[in-house]
Design a protein around this motif. Structure first.
Motif, PDB file in Angstrom:
ATOM      1  N   GLU A 228       0.667   3.956  -3.605  1.00 25.81           N
ATOM      2  CA  GLU A 228       0.985   5.723  -2.614  1.00 25.81           C
ATOM      3  C   GLU A 228       1.692   6.401  -3.321  1.00 25.81           C
ATOM      4  O   GLU A 228       1.950   7.139  -3.903  1.00 25.81           O
ATOM      5  CB  GLU A 228       0.651   5.645  -1.590  1.00 25.81           C
TER       6      GLU A 228
ATOM      7  N   GLU B  23       1.550   6.585  -7.241  1.00 28.77           N
ATOM      8  CA  GLU B  23       0.457   7.319  -7.250  1.00 28.77           C
ATOM      9  C   GLU B  23       0.776   8.706  -7.324  1.00 28.77           C
ATOM     10  O   GLU B  23       0.203   9.485  -8.522  1.00 28.77           O
ATOM     11  CB  GLU B  23      -1.022   6.857  -6.656  1.00 28.77           C
ATOM     12  N   SER B  24       1.916   9.111  -6.504  1.00 26.85           N
ATOM     13  CA  SER B  24       1.673  10.263  -6.212  1.00 26.85           C
ATOM     14  C   SER B  24       2.405  11.382  -7.280  1.00 26.85           C
ATOM     15  O   SER B  24       3.342  12.242  -7.399  1.00 26.85           O
ATOM     16  CB  SER B  24       2.557  11.046  -4.857  1.00 26.85           C
TER      17      SER B  24
ATOM     18  N   ALA C  60       0.742  -1.127   0.090  1.00 27.84           N
ATOM     19  CA  ALA C  60      -0.062  -0.066   0.125  1.00 27.84           C
ATOM     20  C   ALA C  60       1.075   1.378   0.178  1.00 27.84           C
ATOM     21  O   ALA C  60       0.734   2.240  -1.177  1.00 27.84           O
ATOM     22  CB  ALA C  60      -0.736   0.095   1.325  1.00 27.84           C
TER      23      ALA C  60
END
Length: 123
Positions: A108, A111-112, A104
């Motif tokens: 993240e 994605e950022s 996770a």
């Protein structure tokens, strides 16, 4: 270490992955996370990192107890970051026992970083 020696050493490390590396690699390989390509035991400058997504400039390092409070690891991380990469460090134990949490955090970070430009230009 010369470039040819570093490449040979990286290949040797790929054949001798730790349990934590092998377990995480199962989830990173074949563009499994957001279609991002990860490389294992990838040379970056004078270092060989555990995993790297070159397109998103993300490095993932798995550390055992020998890395606790390591000055050389701090210097290594600083050099890699100074060359444009983000570095995520996880303990081997966490990669094995809390793998969903580790994945996770990696997801993240990916994605950022935003989307990958398919033709090499900015979207």
């Amino acid at each position: 270490m010369r470039e040819r020696q570093k490449t040979r050493f990286a290949r040797q490390l790929r054949r001798q992955m730790t349990d934590a590396e092998a377990s995480l690699w199962y989830h990173l390989r074949n563009r499994a996370l957001l279609g991002c390509k990860f490389r294992r035991q990838h040379p970056i400058g004078p270092y060989i990192v555990d995993f790297a997504c070159v397109e998103r400039k993300l490095v993932i390092e798995l550390d055992g107890s020998q890395h606790a409070d390591s000055a050389s690891d701090s210097a290594r991380t600083s050099w890699i970051q100074a060359n444009g990469y983000r570095v995520l460090r996880f303990w081997n134990n966490d990669a094995l026992r809390q793998q969903q949490v580790v994945l996770a955090v990696i997801l993240e970070a990916l994605e950022s970083a935003g989307p990958i430009a398919s033709n090499g230009s900015a979207p």
